[in-house]
Design a protein around this motif. Structure first.
Motif, mmCIF file in Angstrom:
data_model
loop_
_atom_site.group_PDB
_atom_site.id
_atom_site.type_symbol
_atom_site.label_atom_id
_atom_site.label_comp_id
_atom_site.label_asym_id
_atom_site.label_seq_id
_atom_site.Cartn_x
_atom_site.Cartn_y
_atom_site.Cartn_z
ATOM 1 N N LYS A 6 0.637 -1.069 0.157
ATOM 2 C CA LYS A 6 0.192 -0.078 -0.262
ATOM 3 C C LYS A 6 0.922 1.569 -0.210
ATOM 4 N N LYS A 7 0.218 2.439 -0.641
ATOM 5 C CA LYS A 7 0.954 3.299 -1.348
ATOM 6 C C LYS A 7 0.079 4.536 0.606
ATOM 7 N N LEU A 8 0.899 5.130 1.052
ATOM 8 C CA LEU A 8 0.589 6.054 2.098
ATOM 9 C C LEU A 8 0.984 7.188 1.843
ATOM 10 N N ALA A 9 -0.201 8.545 2.211
ATOM 11 C CA ALA A 9 0.067 9.804 2.186
ATOM 12 C C ALA A 9 0.439 10.005 4.357
ATOM 13 N N ALA A 10 1.745 10.276 3.809
ATOM 14 C CA ALA A 10 2.127 10.164 5.542
ATOM 15 C C ALA A 10 2.843 12.025 5.660
ATOM 16 N N PHE A 11 1.861 12.712 6.431
ATOM 17 C CA PHE A 11 2.364 14.199 6.805
ATOM 18 C C PHE A 11 2.830 14.066 9.052
ATOM 19 N N ARG A 12 4.261 14.844 9.070
ATOM 20 C CA ARG A 12 4.304 15.156 10.252
ATOM 21 C C ARG A 12 4.284 17.033 10.753
ATOM 22 N N SER A 22 -4.831 7.297 2.616
ATOM 23 C CA SER A 22 -3.635 6.237 1.924
ATOM 24 C C SER A 22 -4.024 6.938 0.788
ATOM 25 N N ALA A 23 -3.201 6.736 0.274
ATOM 26 C CA ALA A 23 -2.257 7.957 -1.008
ATOM 27 C C ALA A 23 -2.696 7.676 -2.423
ATOM 28 N N HIS A 27 -11.550 10.084 -6.113
ATOM 29 C CA HIS A 27 -11.745 10.258 -7.550
ATOM 30 C C HIS A 27 -11.998 9.409 -8.529
ATOM 31 N N VAL A 28 -10.704 9.084 -8.919
ATOM 32 C CA VAL A 28 -10.633 7.611 -9.831
ATOM 33 C C VAL A 28 -9.602 6.783 -8.861
ATOM 34 N N GLY A 29 -8.764 7.473 -7.936
ATOM 35 C CA GLY A 29 -7.587 5.744 -7.830
ATOM 36 C C GLY A 29 -5.899 6.122 -8.386
ATOM 37 N N CYS A 30 -6.538 7.793 -8.607
ATOM 38 C CA CYS A 30 -4.771 7.924 -8.762
ATOM 39 C C CYS A 30 -3.677 8.074 -7.534
ATOM 40 N N GLN A 55 -9.491 14.902 4.273
ATOM 41 C CA GLN A 55 -10.818 15.983 3.440
ATOM 42 C C GLN A 55 -10.113 16.718 2.334
ATOM 43 N N PRO A 56 -10.785 16.243 1.620
ATOM 44 C CA PRO A 56 -11.088 17.544 0.203
ATOM 45 C C PRO A 56 -11.539 18.855 0.077
ATOM 46 N N ILE A 57 -10.220 19.535 -0.189
ATOM 47 C CA ILE A 57 -10.013 20.867 -0.220
ATOM 48 C C ILE A 57 -10.720 21.505 -1.941
ATOM 49 N N ASN A 58 -10.253 20.250 -3.130
ATOM 50 C CA ASN A 58 -10.676 20.376 -4.599
ATOM 51 C C ASN A 58 -11.221 19.794 -4.636
ATOM 52 N N ALA A 59 -12.556 20.162 -5.633
ATOM 53 C CA ALA A 59 -13.020 18.946 -6.905
ATOM 54 C C ALA A 59 -12.029 18.466 -7.749
ATOM 55 N N PRO A 60 -12.447 17.207 -8.216
ATOM 56 C CA PRO A 60 -13.524 16.337 -8.209
ATOM 57 C C PRO A 60 -13.963 15.766 -7.307
ATOM 58 N N ALA A 61 -12.587 15.505 -5.956
ATOM 59 C CA ALA A 61 -12.177 14.158 -5.290
ATOM 60 C C ALA A 61 -14.073 14.748 -4.357
ATOM 61 N N ILE A 62 -14.801 14.336 -4.006
ATOM 62 C CA ILE A 62 -15.258 14.758 -2.679
ATOM 63 C C ILE A 62 -15.740 13.975 -1.223
ATOM 64 N N GLY A 63 -14.873 12.903 -1.391
ATOM 65 C CA GLY A 63 -14.925 12.144 -0.295
ATOM 66 C C GLY A 63 -13.271 11.961 0.452
ATOM 67 N N PRO A 64 -12.977 11.826 1.378
ATOM 68 C CA PRO A 64 -12.046 12.013 2.303
ATOM 69 C C PRO A 64 -10.930 11.195 2.072
ATOM 70 N N LEU A 65 -9.813 11.560 2.109
ATOM 71 C CA LEU A 65 -8.838 9.668 2.312
ATOM 72 C C LEU A 65 -9.039 8.670 3.213
ATOM 73 N N ALA A 66 -9.212 7.469 2.994
ATOM 74 C CA ALA A 66 -8.405 6.528 4.219
ATOM 75 C C ALA A 66 -8.036 6.352 4.786
ATOM 76 N N ARG A 67 -8.370 6.799 5.798
ATOM 77 C CA ARG A 67 -7.532 6.500 7.691
ATOM 78 C C ARG A 67 -6.917 5.644 7.237
ATOM 79 N N VAL A 68 -5.715 5.487 7.492
ATOM 80 C CA VAL A 68 -4.482 4.651 8.235
ATOM 81 C C VAL A 68 -3.943 4.243 9.396
ATOM 82 N N GLU A 69 -4.123 3.436 9.881
ATOM 83 C CA GLU A 69 -3.686 3.365 11.459
ATOM 84 C C GLU A 69 -2.440 3.745 11.784
ATOM 85 N N ASP A 70 -1.706 4.051 12.647
ATOM 86 C CA ASP A 70 -0.066 3.740 13.475
ATOM 87 C C ASP A 70 0.043 2.227 12.678
#
Length: 70
Positions: A6-12, A22-23, A27-30, A55-70
């Motif tokens: 899995k590819k993750l989006a990580a920010f500290r 989730s990275a 919208h389409v899974g890119c 949380q989405p801040i610009n469309a076309p995506a309207i759903g949030p990114l899936a949460r990943v546990e540490d």
């Protein structure tokens, strides 16, 4: 970043809290890219943007990114 297959989006943040999502764009899974100038995740396919909490801040995506546990 990757965890297994899995590819993750990580920010500290400045307080040291780790934000893992989730990275894959909802919208389409890119796969998302980090935008250090605007401190957000950008989708190169259709221009969606997500804040550090996924949380989405610009469309076309309207759903949030899936949460990943540490």
């Amino acid at each position: 970043m990757r965890r297994g297959l899995k590819k993750l989006a990580a920010f500290r943040d400045e307080a040291g809290a780790l934000h893992l999502r989730s990275a894959s764009c909802t919208h389409v899974g890119c796969h998302l890219h980090w935008n250090s100038f605007e401190t957000c995740w950008d989708c190169p396919c259709h221009g969606s943007m997500f804040d550090v909490d996924g949380q989405p801040i610009n469309a076309p995506a309207i759903g949030p990114l899936a949460r990943v546990e540490d």
